[in-house]
Design a protein around this motif. Sequence first.
Motif, PDB file in Angstrom:
ATOM      1  N   GLU A  99      31.346  56.822  96.705  1.00 54.62           N
ATOM      2  CA  GLU A  99      31.963  56.106  95.571  1.00 54.62           C
ATOM      3  C   GLU A  99      33.299  55.490  95.991  1.00 54.62           C
ATOM      4  O   GLU A  99      33.613  54.363  95.633  1.00 54.62           O
ATOM      5  CB  GLU A  99      32.171  57.069  94.402  1.00 54.62           C
TER       6      GLU A  99
ATOM      7  N   ALA B  24      27.632  62.443  79.633  1.00 48.18           N
ATOM      8  CA  ALA B  24      28.238  62.860  78.360  1.00 48.18           C
ATOM      9  C   ALA B  24      27.199  63.382  77.368  1.00 48.18           C
ATOM     10  O   ALA B  24      27.543  63.843  76.284  1.00 48.18           O
ATOM     11  CB  ALA B  24      28.997  61.680  77.739  1.00 48.18           C
TER      12      ALA B  24
ATOM     13  N   THR C  64      28.969  63.365  73.823  1.00 45.54           N
ATOM     14  CA  THR C  64      30.153  64.099  73.334  1.00 45.54           C
ATOM     15  C   THR C  64      31.208  63.202  72.697  1.00 45.54           C
ATOM     16  O   THR C  64      31.963  63.658  71.855  1.00 45.54           O
ATOM     17  CB  THR C  64      30.830  64.822  74.508  1.00 45.54           C
TER      18      THR C  64
ATOM     19  N   MET D  97      34.690  60.694  72.792  1.00 47.55           N
ATOM     20  CA  MET D  97      36.045  60.936  73.319  1.00 47.55           C
ATOM     21  C   MET D  97      37.048  60.859  72.182  1.00 47.55           C
ATOM     22  O   MET D  97      36.829  60.140  71.214  1.00 47.55           O
ATOM     23  CB  MET D  97      36.427  59.856  74.333  1.00 47.55           C
TER      24      MET D  97
ATOM     25  N   THR E  20      41.878  59.869  75.158  1.00 45.46           N
ATOM     26  CA  THR E  20      40.987  59.689  76.314  1.00 45.46           C
ATOM     27  C   THR E  20      40.532  58.237  76.404  1.00 45.46           C
ATOM     28  O   THR E  20      40.551  57.646  77.486  1.00 45.46           O
ATOM     29  CB  THR E  20      39.770  60.631  76.195  1.00 45.46           C
TER      30      THR E  20
ATOM     31  N   THR F 126      39.882  61.179  85.123  1.00 48.67           N
ATOM     32  CA  THR F 126      38.560  61.770  84.967  1.00 48.67           C
ATOM     33  C   THR F 126      38.703  63.074  84.199  1.00 48.67           C
ATOM     34  O   THR F 126      39.735  63.727  84.257  1.00 48.67           O
ATOM     35  CB  THR F 126      37.891  62.026  86.336  1.00 48.67           C
ATOM     36  N   THR F 127      37.661  63.421  83.451  1.00 49.58           N
ATOM     37  CA  THR F 127      37.681  64.717  82.765  1.00 49.58           C
ATOM     38  C   THR F 127      36.616  65.624  83.381  1.00 49.58           C
ATOM     39  O   THR F 127      36.333  66.692  82.863  1.00 49.58           O
ATOM     40  CB  THR F 127      37.398  64.542  81.260  1.00 49.58           C
ATOM     41  N   LYS F 128      36.039  65.123  84.504  1.00 47.34           N
ATOM     42  CA  LYS F 128      34.928  65.874  85.123  1.00 47.34           C
ATOM     43  C   LYS F 128      35.406  66.658  86.332  1.00 47.34           C
ATOM     44  O   LYS F 128      36.300  66.192  87.061  1.00 47.34           O
ATOM     45  CB  LYS F 128      33.824  64.899  85.533  1.00 47.34           C
TER      46      LYS F 128
ATOM     47  N   THR G 188      35.583  61.223  90.092  1.00 49.68           N
ATOM     48  CA  THR G 188      36.580  60.514  90.890  1.00 49.68           C
ATOM     49  C   THR G 188      37.464  59.646  89.988  1.00 49.68           C
ATOM     50  O   THR G 188      38.554  59.241  90.392  1.00 49.68           O
ATOM     51  CB  THR G 188      35.900  59.577  91.907  1.00 49.68           C
TER      52      THR G 188
ATOM     53  N   LEU H 123      34.680  53.586  86.111  1.00 47.07           N
ATOM     54  CA  LEU H 123      35.054  52.540  85.146  1.00 47.07           C
ATOM     55  C   LEU H 123      36.048  51.535  85.732  1.00 47.07           C
ATOM     56  O   LEU H 123      36.140  50.406  85.257  1.00 47.07           O
ATOM     57  CB  LEU H 123      35.614  53.178  83.875  1.00 47.07           C
TER      58      LEU H 123
HETATM   59  N1  LIG Z   1      29.917  57.475  77.732  1.00 48.31           N
HETATM   60  C1  LIG Z   1      30.996  58.274  77.793  1.00 48.31           C
HETATM   61  N2  LIG Z   1      31.118  59.320  76.931  1.00 48.31           N
HETATM   62  C2  LIG Z   1      32.191  60.118  76.984  1.00 48.31           C
HETATM   63  N3  LIG Z   1      33.187  60.009  77.884  1.00 48.31           N
HETATM   64  C3  LIG Z   1      33.135  58.994  78.772  1.00 48.31           C
HETATM   65  C4  LIG Z   1      32.031  58.097  78.790  1.00 48.31           C
HETATM   66  N4  LIG Z   1      32.252  57.193  79.770  1.00 48.31           N
HETATM   67  C5  LIG Z   1      33.412  57.542  80.368  1.00 48.31           C
HETATM   68  N5  LIG Z   1      33.953  58.620  79.780  1.00 48.31           N
HETATM   69  C6  LIG Z   1      35.229  59.273  80.130  1.00 48.31           C
HETATM   70  O1  LIG Z   1      35.937  58.435  81.028  1.00 48.31           O
HETATM   71  C7  LIG Z   1      36.300  59.129  82.209  1.00 48.31           C
HETATM   72  C8  LIG Z   1      36.336  58.191  83.387  1.00 48.31           C
HETATM   73  O2  LIG Z   1      35.068  57.721  83.714  1.00 48.31           O
HETATM   74  P1  LIG Z   1      34.787  57.167  85.161  1.00 48.31           P
HETATM   75  O3  LIG Z   1      35.811  56.127  85.449  1.00 48.31           O
HETATM   76  O4  LIG Z   1      33.357  56.746  85.265  1.00 48.31           O
HETATM   77  O5  LIG Z   1      35.103  58.375  86.108  1.00 48.31           O
HETATM   78  P2  LIG Z   1      34.256  59.708  86.297  1.00 48.31           P
HETATM   79  O6  LIG Z   1      32.886  59.452  85.778  1.00 48.31           O
HETATM   80  O7  LIG Z   1      34.277  59.942  87.761  1.00 48.31           O
HETATM   81  O8  LIG Z   1      35.007  60.757  85.544  1.00 48.31           O
HETATM   82  C9  LIG Z   1      35.272  60.229  82.308  1.00 48.31           C
HETATM   83  O9  LIG Z   1      35.762  61.328  83.054  1.00 48.31           O
HETATM   84  C10 LIG Z   1      35.039  60.581  80.841  1.00 48.31           C
HETATM   85  O10 LIG Z   1      36.032  61.465  80.379  1.00 48.31           O
END
Ligand SMILES: Nc1ncnc2c1ncn2[C@@H]1O[C@H](COP(=O)(O)OP(=O)(O)O)[C@@H](O)[C@H]1O
Length: 374
Positions: free
Chosen positions: A219, A288, A318, A320, A324, A334-336, A340, A344
């Motif tokens: 990535e 999500a 879920t 946001m 967020t 990121t919330t994961k 990374t 987005l």
């Molecule tokens: N469809 C979604 N539903 C809920 N949260 C989302 C969604 N898309 C993105 N997010 C939030 O945006 C954050 C950033 O997403 P992204 O840039 O893809 O990074 P990553 O997937 O590595 O965390 C995610 O960690 C999540 O918290």
Amino acid sequence: STGITDSSKIYSRLFMHKQTPFIQVVLIRGNEFKEVYYRVPEYVLKTRDELTKTIEIQSTLSFFKKSILEKNVIWSLAVLVFGLLIFLSFYAARKIADQISRPVNALVTGMEKVKDGDLSYSVKINTKDEFRFLSDSFNSMIKDLKLSREKLKEAERVAAWQQVARAISHEIKNSLTPVMLSIKRIKNYFDDKNMPENVKESFYAVEDELRSLSGISAEFSDFARLPKPDKNDLDINEIVSSVVMFMQPVADKIELSGSYDAQLPRIYADRDQIKRVLINLIKNSIEACRPGDKIVVKTDVSDKAPFSVKLTIKDTGTGMDQETVKRVFEPDFTTKKKGTGLGLVIVRKIISDHEGKIEVRSKTGEGTVFTVYL
Ligand SMILES: Nc1ncnc2c1ncn2[C@@H]1O[C@H](COP(=O)(O)OP(=O)(O)O)[C@@H](O)[C@H]1O
Ligand SMILES: [Mg+2]
């Protein structure tokens, strides 16, 4: 009697002989007239003269008074008119000056604000003349300036992160390759039969971590190598449906479906990059969602100028909270656990390289909608 009045005779009769009054008859052209003479005391004459004088003075005075009064009125009128003229000309001058100076001042204030770096300021002028035109041009110029400055800032930020991502992915790859080789060699050294169960589990865990590290590295390097779009005439419906099909196995117990607008116009875009946008957005939705949730990817004719295509990726995951939502496009957000935060950022970079627009709406517990305009 001779009929001729002799004044010395009258005088002697009145004053010497004290005949007062006396009457004398005179003939004038054959007609008989009676003349009556009185001796009038001195004081009566004096009084008469005084009276005449007084009356004369009185009438002279009143003539002057009258004329003075008339003149005064004229003067007052003249002063009044003159004053009014001065007032009117001051008022008019002020008004004209105001009409010029106010907009000029407003423009100068605007320029000073902009010079001090405030690009959110806009000049308000309520006239319908050249000044209005000037202020409108000024405002639109500042708006453009603000937009391009934001774009530049964003591009600079992305470029900086790309550099970091390139370095990190390089490092990971460099150490990952020898680690993977070593693991392979150790595994070969033991053969499967005489490998203890706990060692076997450790191997699985290590391999799992290595896979996810390699994913992150991929990535990062993806993000680092984001080329300029190679645009072609594309059928977006075809691309979206192929990505939806490709992602269905990944979605597994989450219901992933597509809905396509047959009227959708073709657009100029980079096929691989549009696919990456869709894959990243769908992947986020899948991550999500819980089993049983739904994801719908929809294509529509754009309802927003100047775009022609609208893509929506809607999930019942879920969702946001608003804090967020505000941060999702930040490079390190990121919330994961193993996220990374780049997905987005890549999506937004590709869309901005295509002069498009992305919007997000979300509600905790209800789901998320990403809308892409191209
Ligand atoms: N469809 C979604 N539903 C809920 N949260 C989302 C969604 N898309 C993105 N997010 C939030 O945006 C954050 C950033 O997403 P992204 O840039 O893809 O990074 P990553 O997937 O590595 O965390 C995610 O960690 C999540 O918290
Ligand atoms: Mg992601």
